[in-house]
Design an enzyme around this catalytic site. Structure first.
Site, PDB file in Angstrom:
ATOM      1  N   HIS A   1       4.220  -4.683  10.533  1.00 33.47           N
ATOM      2  CA  HIS A   1       4.714  -4.096  11.788  1.00 33.47           C
ATOM      3  C   HIS A   1       4.826  -5.124  12.905  1.00 33.47           C
ATOM      4  CE1 HIS A   1       4.329   0.171  10.519  1.00 33.47           C
ATOM      5  NE2 HIS A   1       3.362  -0.310   9.754  1.00 33.47           N
TER       6      HIS A   1
ATOM      7  N   HIS B   1       1.315   3.976   1.933  1.00 36.28           N
ATOM      8  CA  HIS B   1       1.845   4.750   3.064  1.00 36.28           C
ATOM      9  C   HIS B   1       3.374   4.849   3.000  1.00 36.28           C
ATOM     10  CE1 HIS B   1      -1.988   4.170   5.694  1.00 36.28           C
ATOM     11  NE2 HIS B   1      -2.064   5.242   4.917  1.00 36.28           N
TER      12      HIS B   1
ATOM     13  N   HIS C   1       0.838  -1.215   0.000  1.00 33.39           N
ATOM     14  CA  HIS C   1       0.000   0.000   0.000  1.00 33.39           C
ATOM     15  C   HIS C   1       0.859   1.246   0.000  1.00 33.39           C
ATOM     16  CE1 HIS C   1       0.766  -0.504   4.302  1.00 33.39           C
ATOM     17  NE2 HIS C   1       0.212   0.662   4.579  1.00 33.39           N
TER      18      HIS C   1
ATOM     19  N   ASP D   1       5.804   4.747   5.088  1.00 32.51           N
ATOM     20  CA  ASP D   1       6.671   3.768   5.751  1.00 32.51           C
ATOM     21  C   ASP D   1       6.744   2.452   4.971  1.00 32.51           C
ATOM     22  OD1 ASP D   1       3.929   3.474   6.674  1.00 32.51           O
ATOM     23  OD2 ASP D   1       4.653   2.062   8.181  1.00 32.51           O
ATOM     24  N   HIS D   2       6.021   2.378   3.851  1.00 32.67           N
ATOM     25  CA  HIS D   2       6.074   1.185   2.994  1.00 32.67           C
ATOM     26  C   HIS D   2       6.647   1.478   1.608  1.00 32.67           C
ATOM     27  CE1 HIS D   2       3.635  -1.255   5.850  1.00 32.67           C
ATOM     28  NE2 HIS D   2       3.344  -0.035   6.255  1.00 32.67           N
TER      29      HIS D   2
ATOM     30  N   ASP E   1      -0.410  -3.926   6.127  1.00 31.60           N
ATOM     31  CA  ASP E   1      -1.036  -3.369   7.325  1.00 31.60           C
ATOM     32  C   ASP E   1      -2.521  -3.725   7.404  1.00 31.60           C
ATOM     33  OD1 ASP E   1       1.428  -2.280   7.804  1.00 31.60           O
ATOM     34  OD2 ASP E   1       0.786  -0.187   7.712  1.00 31.60           O
TER      35      ASP E   1
ATOM     36  N   HIS F   1      -7.593  -0.528   5.506  1.00 31.60           N
ATOM     37  CA  HIS F   1      -6.524   0.329   6.038  1.00 31.60           C
ATOM     38  C   HIS F   1      -6.298   1.482   5.058  1.00 31.60           C
ATOM     39  CE1 HIS F   1      -2.797   1.432   8.060  1.00 31.60           C
ATOM     40  NE2 HIS F   1      -2.118   1.261   6.946  1.00 31.60           N
TER      41      HIS F   1
HETATM   42 FE    FE Z   1       2.683   0.761   8.024  1.00 29.74          FE
HETATM   43 ZN    ZN Z   2       0.046   1.683   6.446  1.00 31.82          ZN
END
Ligand code: FE
Ligand code: ZN
Length: 255
Positions: free
Chosen positions: A171, A58, A56, A60-61, A133, A114
């Protein structure tokens, strides 16, 4: 020969995963939040990056996606629905699409909730699920861009995979998820056993992931929203699973 997985930490609590096919040498990173730890992991294993599998959009990905692709020439596989907000996509995937990392085949499962474009990747052959996530061990992702109905359907689809499927998620949240789970499902013996295991693993700095679909079905309160016990614990006895799920997610947001 079967798939080899190497797991490591990215940033503060993201879980990095490299998937390696010993037959062809193909190696994929699941998401690309930060370049340095992924390069270090590749160097440590002596593997060459060939593919980047994105769950996805985001940051942090995907923050290191472009840099990693520029450096290695790796092929970027990412959700079609996120074409407008994920850069450098080579292969855009939607529900049911099959992709291969070397000889290891994965099917794409759209798992919105999400985020609206979130996908998960499942290999029946290697018994692996990369759930990003959407599904965490003992938890699930926050509903940033989806409804409880969407997320409940997404989670139900993942829960329907074979029990011995290994769950890799985005995570290492299991310990804090565990405290929440125990509050709402205190009499669940499988959960209590998992809680003891999670505490022991974290105490020695080990990962609690991978889990399995079977273990999550027995212990994850969000996957147990259809059970009478969880309905009672959120005060919604007799209500639909999705309502119980929504109440649990709401409680977790405030926890
Ligand atoms: Fe994440
Ligand atoms: Zn995420």
């Amino acid at each position: 020969m079967s798939a080899i997985i190497h797991q490591f930490t990215v940033g503060s609590d993201n879980l990095g995963v490299l998937l390696h096919d010993p037959e062809t040498g193909s190696t994929a990173t699941i998401d690309a939040g930060e370049e340095a730890p992924i390069l270090a992991a590749l160097g440590h294993k002596g593997w060459t990056l060939t593919d980047i599998l994105v769950t996805h959009h985001h940051s942090d990905h995907i923050a290191a996606l472009s840099a990693l692709k520029a450096r290695t020439g790796a092929r970027v596989i990412a959700p079609q629905a996120d074409r407008h907000r994920i850069p450098d996509i080579d292969v855009a995937v939607a529900d049911g699409d099959v992709i291969s990392i070397g000889t290891i085949e994965f099917i794409t499962i759209e798992t919105p909730g999400h985020t609206s474009g979130h996908v998960s990747y499942f290999s029946a052959q290697a018994k692996l699920l990369f759930a990003g996530d959407t599904l965490f061990s003992l938890g699930c992702g926050r509903l940033f861009e989806g409804t409880p109905e969407q997320m409940w359907i997404s989670l139900s689809r993942l829960a329907a995979l074979p029990d011995d499927t290994k769950l890799y998620c985005g995570h290492e949240y299991t310990l804090s998820n565990c405290k929440f789970a125990l509050k709402y499902d205190a009499d669940n013996q499988a959960l209590r056993a998992r809680a003891a295991e999670v505490e022991a693993l974290r105490a020695k700095g080990a990962f609690t992931v991978p889990s399995t679909i079977g273990l999550e079905k027995a212990t994850n309160p969000f996957l147990r929203a259809a059970t009478p016990e969880l309905a009672v614990s959120v005060g919604l006895s007799g209500h639909k699973a999705v309502e119980v799920f929504a109440a649990l997610r709401e409680a977790k947001n405030k926890a």
